[in-house]
Design a protein around this motif. Structure first.
Motif, PDB file in Angstrom:
ATOM      1  N   SER A   1      78.898  54.873  50.759  1.00  0.00           N
ATOM      2  CA  SER A   1      77.443  54.958  50.747  1.00  0.00           C
ATOM      3  C   SER A   1      76.948  55.699  49.507  1.00  0.00           C
ATOM      4  O   SER A   1      75.992  55.271  48.847  1.00  0.00           O
TER       5      SER A   1
ATOM      6  N   GLY B   1      72.312  51.757  54.217  1.00  0.00           N
ATOM      7  CA  GLY B   1      72.489  51.600  52.768  1.00  0.00           C
ATOM      8  C   GLY B   1      72.444  50.147  52.363  1.00  0.00           C
ATOM      9  O   GLY B   1      71.788  49.778  51.375  1.00  0.00           O
TER      10      GLY B   1
ATOM     11  N   ASN C   1      74.701  54.163  46.496  1.00  0.00           N
ATOM     12  CA  ASN C   1      73.431  54.728  46.043  1.00  0.00           C
ATOM     13  C   ASN C   1      73.442  55.011  44.546  1.00  0.00           C
ATOM     14  O   ASN C   1      72.459  54.746  43.849  1.00  0.00           O
TER      15      ASN C   1
ATOM     16  N   LEU D   1      75.244  54.790  58.558  1.00  0.00           N
ATOM     17  CA  LEU D   1      74.953  55.157  57.178  1.00  0.00           C
ATOM     18  C   LEU D   1      75.041  53.944  56.243  1.00  0.00           C
ATOM     19  O   LEU D   1      74.143  53.652  55.451  1.00  0.00           O
ATOM     20  N   LEU D   2      76.174  53.226  56.388  1.00  0.00           N
ATOM     21  CA  LEU D   2      76.379  52.074  55.508  1.00  0.00           C
ATOM     22  C   LEU D   2      75.419  50.948  55.827  1.00  0.00           C
ATOM     23  O   LEU D   2      74.962  50.234  54.934  1.00  0.00           O
TER      24      LEU D   2
ATOM     25  N   GLN E   1      83.439  56.149  54.648  1.00  0.00           N
ATOM     26  CA  GLN E   1      82.143  55.475  54.761  1.00  0.00           C
ATOM     27  C   GLN E   1      81.078  56.203  53.949  1.00  0.00           C
ATOM     28  O   GLN E   1      80.239  55.583  53.287  1.00  0.00           O
ATOM     29  N   ARG E   2      81.126  57.543  54.021  1.00  0.00           N
ATOM     30  CA  ARG E   2      80.092  58.304  53.312  1.00  0.00           C
ATOM     31  C   ARG E   2      80.261  58.163  51.798  1.00  0.00           C
ATOM     32  O   ARG E   2      79.275  58.094  51.061  1.00  0.00           O
TER      33      ARG E   2
END
Lengths: 421, 216
Positions: free
Chosen positions: A249, B15, A253, B11-12, A245-246
């Motif tokens: 993300s 985002g 970005n 988090l997502l 998931q990170r």
């Protein structure tokens, strides 16, 4: 196997040694017990000799009942004798705890009972006869050895008179001594025979014990395999919920930066572009890695559904044939999935193939997995291609693993997995 | 364009909200599980819902099931499913009734911002967006002879059609002219014996029906 556990007293068979007397006591104490079975069996016949068929039938049935009733207590007595006299521990039969003689009777068909009866009526009886013989040998040996002590009192015309037949008396004394020296060996032999018989017929059945042990071990191994599976699933979940998931993300970005920060100096934009591309590649690698561990869809929809995901990722054309009408256990499914996944990884990395055939078929209770490629072959356990780990994982569920891979190909991997563990 | 997001990773979710709002979408609601999604859609009636497949409580295919409910109860709300892994079985479930206003993409695709937003707009407008990975899984399952009649270029066009792209999108993807694409498409429909279909999403339906058809 049995004899080795009987205490050895090879050097202490002197007639006066403690061991010899202990063994003699053991043999002598066995005799009445060993004839008890026959006593029960013969009792009615001695009291009322059979006259007609009905009586004979009853006389046949009664002793069997009697022996059945007495079988367990008698066996316990024999084991007690082993422990008390020789210090040999024969464990009781597993079912005996708390069971009454009537329980034994109710279960006349149990092989345990018939093992007991075999001792009480056959083996034990023969041992008892041998025991009687050794007791008799002791008596004769003693009588002969000491013949000199009473021969002088006999009249001169008696065949054992000391005065008339000194040579004969001397020879008999020598024979008696020889007998006394030999008898301990016979006693020892009888003891070994008896202890062996008591262990094998009155103790727990060794084959049954082994069987139980095998079942125990199989269960423990299944637990270990399941635990490893569970661990794999946990890792998959952790990676999915965390790192993956990170990374998404992060990549998002970077993607956003790449799209929106158009007025950056070209060098700075280039850095962002490279970081963005790199992050996407890492995502793909990570996804492929996690997909190989234990995909959720495997549990959810089974092998057929799960395999298309890994087959479609292979850059070589794959023919996938899955025919699994009934699902195997989840452990077996996981192994089959792992086999195909690893095999395809190997094909991509090493085989240089132009096509791959993957077949997963359930026939009866066996899952047949075949992965065949037309690549360059030469796969072996020594080339660090993960084949060893693959074979080990297949073995962990009692599967068979075969690979043929001559130089120049083709490589055919065949795995068979029993569906029910 | 109004969007509802269902994504359990905080988090997502953050985002996605940022991404959408910077790009001119309005995020009406963002929730963390499937039940919340249904409530939020009922309340806000968005143009589209972006739905994560693996959500609490079971962490398997909650999103797919929620999407199927959405399709039935709110047919005018488009659904774009996002997942770390795409599975042809889930795609088949999702597309079984109707291919319009449906998307099923890898989460990774979010990283390609403009591509992702294109797909979202296409889905919100009633089109289809299938991940190339799903399409290649579907192609793999359809190991049949008719596909072998296609040229490699026609196979590429078929895959892009299955992803839900328009002629213009396919032409841009392959760097050819739109008329060349149209010619390929005619050939494909002829070779596969598909009924001729006007309009993008009916075309997708025909292609997917074919791919899903005799799969072994």
């Amino acid at each position: 196997m049995l004899s080795s556990s009987v205490p050895r007293r090879a050097l202490t068979h002197a007639p006066w040694s403690r061991a010899t007397w202990r063994e003699t006591v053991f043999v002598a104490s066995g005799v009445p017990l060993q004839f008890a079975g026959w006593a029960v069996f013969a009792l009615p016949w001695t009291l009322w000799p059979a006259a007609d068929v009905m009586v004979i039938l009853i006389w046949l049935a009664l002793p069997v009942l009697g022996v059945a009733l007495l079988a367990h207590p008698l066996a316990a007595a024999h084991r007690e004798r082993c422990w008390a006299v020789l210090g040999v521990d024969v464990p009781p039969l597993p079912r005996e705890e708390g069971a009454s003689a009537w329980d034994a009777l109710r279960d006349l068909r149990s092989p345990e009972l018939w093992r007991l009866i075999r001792y009480h009526l056959v083996v034990g009886t023969l041992v008892g006869l041998a025991g009687l013989a050794t007791v008799a040998l002791w008596a004769v040996g003693l009588a002969l050895t000491t013949v000199g002590s009473y021969a002088w009192a006999l009249p001169a015309d008696s065949p054992l008179s000391l005065t008339g037949h000194a040579v004969r008396v001397g020879a008999l004394t020598a024979a008696g001594v020889a007998l006394l020296l030999a008898t301990p060996y016979l006693v020892h032999g009888v003891v070994r025979w008896d202890v062996g018989a008591i262990r094998s017929l009155l103790g727990p059945d060794p084959t049954k014990e082994l069987q139980k042990r095998v079942e125990d071990l199989a269960e423990k191994r299944a637990d270990v395999v399941d635990a490893a599976d569970l661990e794999r699933r946990r890792i998959e979940r952790d990676l999915h919920d965390g790192v993956q998931q990170r990374l998404v993300s992060l990549a998002m970005n970077l993607g956003l930066a790449r799209e929106t920060l158009k007025d950056l100096p070209p060098e700075a934009l280039q850095v962002i572009v490279e970081a963005h591309e790199e992050s996407k590649e890492i995502l793909t690698d990570l996804r492929n890695f996690i997909r190989g561990l234990h995909p959720a869809v495997l549990e959810d929809r089974g092998l057929d559904a799960a395999l298309s995901g890994i087959a479609a990722r292979v850059p070589v054309p794959v023919r996938l044939e899955v025919d699994v009408p009934r699902r195997a256990s989840s452990t077996v499914e996981a192994v089959a999935y792992f086999v195909v996944s690893e095999a395809l990884t190997n094909v991509v990395k090493h085989a240089d193939a132009s096509s791959v055939d993957v077949r997963v078929l359930r026939r009866g209770d066996v899952l047949h997995v075949t992965v065949a490629d037309d690549g360059r072959g030469g796969a072996s356990f020594d080339r660090g291609t993960g084949l060893r780990g693959l074979a080990r994982r297949v073995n962990s569920v009692d599967g068979t693993f075969r690979i043929t891979s001559p130089e120049g190909g083709p490589t055919i991997l065949t795995v068979e997995l029993p569906c029910a563990l | 364009m109004r969007i509802v997001i269902a994504e359990d990773s905080v988090l997502l979710r953050a985002g996605l909200i940022k991404l959408l709002e910077t790009s001119g979408f309005e995020v009406a609601a963002a929730v963390g599980e499937a039940d919340g999604l249904l409530a939020a859609v009922a309340e806000h009636r968005p143009d589209a819902a972006i739905v994560d497949v693996r959500m609490p409580p079971g962490f398997t295919d909650e999103g797919v099931r929620a999407a199927l409910v959405l399709r039935k109860e709110f047919p005018d709300v488009s659904v774009l499913l996002l997942s770390q892994f795409v599975e042809e079985r889930y795609a088949a479930d999702l597309l079984a009734t109707n291919t319009s206003g449906v998307g099923y993409l890898l989460k990774d695709r979010v990283a390609d911002v403009s591509g992702f937003l294109d797909a979202l707009r296409r889905v919100a407008a009633g089109g289809t967006a299938l991940d190339p990975e799903v399409v290649s899984q579907l192609l793999l399952r359809r190991n049949s002879d008719p596909l072998e009649r296609l040229t490699p270029r026609e196979r590429e066009v078929l895959a892009l059609m299955a992803e839900g792209r328009s002629n213009a999108g396919i032409a841009a993807g392959l760097v050819v002219s739109e008329s060349a694409v149209a010619k390929h498409i005619n050939n494909i429909f002829a070779k596969l014996d598909l009924p001729h279909a006007e309009g993008d999403h009916r075309r997708v339906l025909a292609v997917l029906r074919f791919l899903d058809g005799d799969s072994t």
